[in-house]
Design a protein around this motif. Structure first.
Motif: not given
Length: 627
Positions: A143-150, A152-159, A222-226
């Motif tokens: 599950q943490r690996h899935a978060r790590t994939n984001v 790697r490319d945090p601005h990609n909405p699809q990820k 530590d969030n990707f979006r506010p």
């Protein structure tokens, strides 16, 4: 916690009584009316405005946060440009594979806080530890690996959408937070509870970085979006991060409902910027809904721990969150929180909003009106003068507190100073960091500890100072402004005023302005000495008689003048000619008596810097000794 304009201070040497710190500071921070050694840990409960143990004795929790450990906050590590843990991880991933990054985090968490750190806190008399947690500690490696994939490319909405969908699937399959024996978060809680219980200390579990992020500040979320905790819907139109937060606290309740060493659950750290400008309500409706769910969920697990709510605006504003507004089956055992930074500590300071409770008067009034315990879950990030005034104001009102933060890189504001280590993004920097963060390699900031544990009139030597001999100007006594020293600006009481309390930001955390100065033997000098300021030194005079006193100064652009007193006895005055180069001015004292005395340096006209004071017998028959 939220940190604005942290002071950055240099390394300072240890002095002769750093090893006696526990004896100096012991005893104050315990349950009201009970010595720490007599207090037995038992479940805490609320009775009106007080927290009581099973014997009906009031327990006032006074302790320390261990922030920066299980959630990295960039400024604690001196990596402000990265500004969140996921960005630190992203930087590491540019230089190493994911397996190596995870190995580094295992090593970091094994070393940053250990039993030695907790034992040290206990020796100072603190009786609790607040444990800031990141929700990703409760994810499996997959599950943490899935978060790590984001990451790697945090601005990609699809990820990000794919990650949210995976979370939803795991949630529906009850595969989130279930393997308690295999998840890092539970293991770390178990360790801290064990270490604290052995020291008769309580633990507060704090969800510091909630799923999705509870606000807009990435350093603490530590969030990707506010504000995704409040806004992100999954494919089934659920507020999935809120569902996850409830599920996590249910699992924590299942695991720890019978653990009496845990004082309370702090549901969500510092929710902030929940407002109409960000597409949310103007009266905390979202917070009310989630808190009501969390309270009922924990109680449904037969868990009666104290439950702490944090208001909007970094933990302080409680409109629509008072006990009468919550949609819960029971309001028993609730605690209300305040986080106090850069605000006045006087009784006269009030906020017109009675639900804004970070000011002392509002905090006590809220407690008394709603008949609930209140607790300051975070306070600090200021000068020692502010620390002392804050905790003494809270102590006088029988309000507990938890200071922020135990350990910081190259900072005098924490209890323990971590030596600089270079760059976290280099192998050498990481190796140095893993070495430097260990308790045995940290430096105790005794001035910080003194400010938190001693009364307002306390004064004690900072270093062993002898006459004849040389006294570093920076080694003035421990104590508050007006007792050990006086400076014209010694604490920030308005978050909008960014004036540093210590111009130069070095050596100590008082209002005295100290700067690095390679010309001095200890590497530091007092600067910006203004008219009316003064410093005191506890000195031991070993030889009676008159002395030649020399003062090493850097003059200013106008004539300066310094005066010395020994107790109430005027010792002499030295004039300083304007200039910019370091110079030595001198005076001859009257006969000085043998014994321990207070030497006071008065600034009668300003000078730029002061490095040391040196005393040699006026007859010249003995050597003064130097640094």
């Amino acid at each position: 916690m939220i940190c604005r304009n942290r002071p950055v201070t240099g390394q300072r040497k240890a002095s002769f009584f750093s090893g006696c710190l526990g004896l100096l500071l012991g005893g104050m921070l315990v349950a009201a009316g009970n010595p720490a050694e007599a207090q037995k840990l038992s479940p805490l409960h609320a009775a009106g405005t007080r927290m009581l143990n099973a014997a009906g004795q009031e327990v006032i929790l006074r302790g320390y946060n261990v922030g920066g450990w299980l959630l990295q906050e960039s400024y604690i590590l001196g990596t402000d440009s990265l500004n969140s843990q996921w960005r630190i991880r992203q930087g590491l991933l540019r230089t190493m594979p994911e397996t190596e990054m995870e190995k580094f985090y295992r090593q970091y968490r094994q070393k940053f806080i250990t039993k030695a750190d907790i034992d040290f806190l206990a020796r100072q008399g603190f009786n609790c530890v607040r444990l800031p947690l990141h929700y990703d500690l409760f994810l499996t490696p997959e599950q943490r690996h899935a978060r790590t994939n984001v990451i790697r490319d945090p601005h990609n909405p699809q990820k990000l959408d794919a990650y949210v969908q995976q979370l939803s699937q795991w949630y529906d399959a009850d595969q989130l937070f279930t393997k308690t024996q295999q998840l890092d978060g539970f293991r770390f809680i178990d360790d801290v509870v064990k270490w604290c219980a052995a020291n008769n200390m309580y633990v507060v579990l704090d969800l510091h970085a909630a799923p999705g992020g509870q606000g807009t500040d990435r350093n603490i979320n530590d969030n990707f979006r506010p504000l995704d905790l409040w806004k992100r819907h999954d494919a089934q139109d659920r507020l999935i991060y809120q569902d996850m937060t409830v599920r996590l606290w249910e699992k924590l309740a299942d695991q720890y409902r019978n653990e009496s060493a845990i004082a309370m659950y702090d549901f969500i750290n510092e929710p902030h910027n929940l407002n109409a400008a960000n597409g949310l309500s103007a009266d905390n409706q979202e917070l009310n809904t989630l808190y009501s769910r969390l309270i009922d969920a924990v109680r449904a697990r037969n868990d009666q721990h104290l439950l702490m709510l944090e208001g909007n605006g970094y933990g302080n504003e409680y409109t629509n969150l008072t006990p009468d507004k919550l949609k819960v089956k029971s309001t028993a055992n609730l605690v209300y929180n305040a986080h106090r930074y850069w605000c006045p500590n006087t009784a006269e300071a009030t906020d017109p909003n009675p639900n804004q409770i970070n000011l002392l008067t509002n905090l006590a009034a809220f407690r008394d009106q709603w008949q609930v315990p209140v607790w300051v879950g975070e306070t600090g990030e200021n000068s020692n003068e502010w620390f002392g005034a804050a905790v003494q104001g809270l102590n006088a009102r029988n309000i507990g507190w938890c200071h922020w933060n135990i350990k910081r890189v190259d900072s005098g504001a924490g209890l323990l100073r971590v030596a600089p280590y270079g760059s976290l993004l280099t192998p050498a920097g990481r190796t140095a960091l893993l070495r430097n963060v260990q308790f045995a390699n940290c430096q105790i900031n005794r001035d910080v500890a003194t400010s938190l544990t001693q009364p307002a009139d306390f004064r004690a030597p900072f270093a062993q100072l002898t006459i004849p001999g040389t006294i570093a100007a920076t080694d003035y006594d421990l104590g508050r402004d007006g007792v050990a020293y006086h400076d014209d600006f010694s604490a920030r009481i308005d978050y909008r005023d960014l004036t540093p309390h210590n111009h130069g930001g070095a050596y100590r955390n008082d209002g005295v302005d100290i700067t690095a100065c390679p010309e001095m033997a200890n590497g530091f000098a007092v600067q910006k000495l203004a008219v009316g300021e003064w410093l005191t030194y506890t000195v031991n005079i070993t030889k009676a008689g008159p002395y030649k006193a020399e003062l090493r100064v850097q003059p200013g652009s106008t004539p300066g003048q310094l005066a010395l007193l020994l107790g109430e006895l005027p010792v002499g005055t030295a004039a300083v000619t304007p200039g910019s180069e370091w110079t030595t001015v001198s005076l001859t004292t009257p006969a000085l008596p043998v014994g321990q005395h207070t030497l006071r340096l008065m600034i009668e006209q300003p000078v730029s810097q002061l490095g040391w004071l040196r005393f040699a017998p006026a007859s010249g028959s003995s050597s003064a000794g130097g640094q």
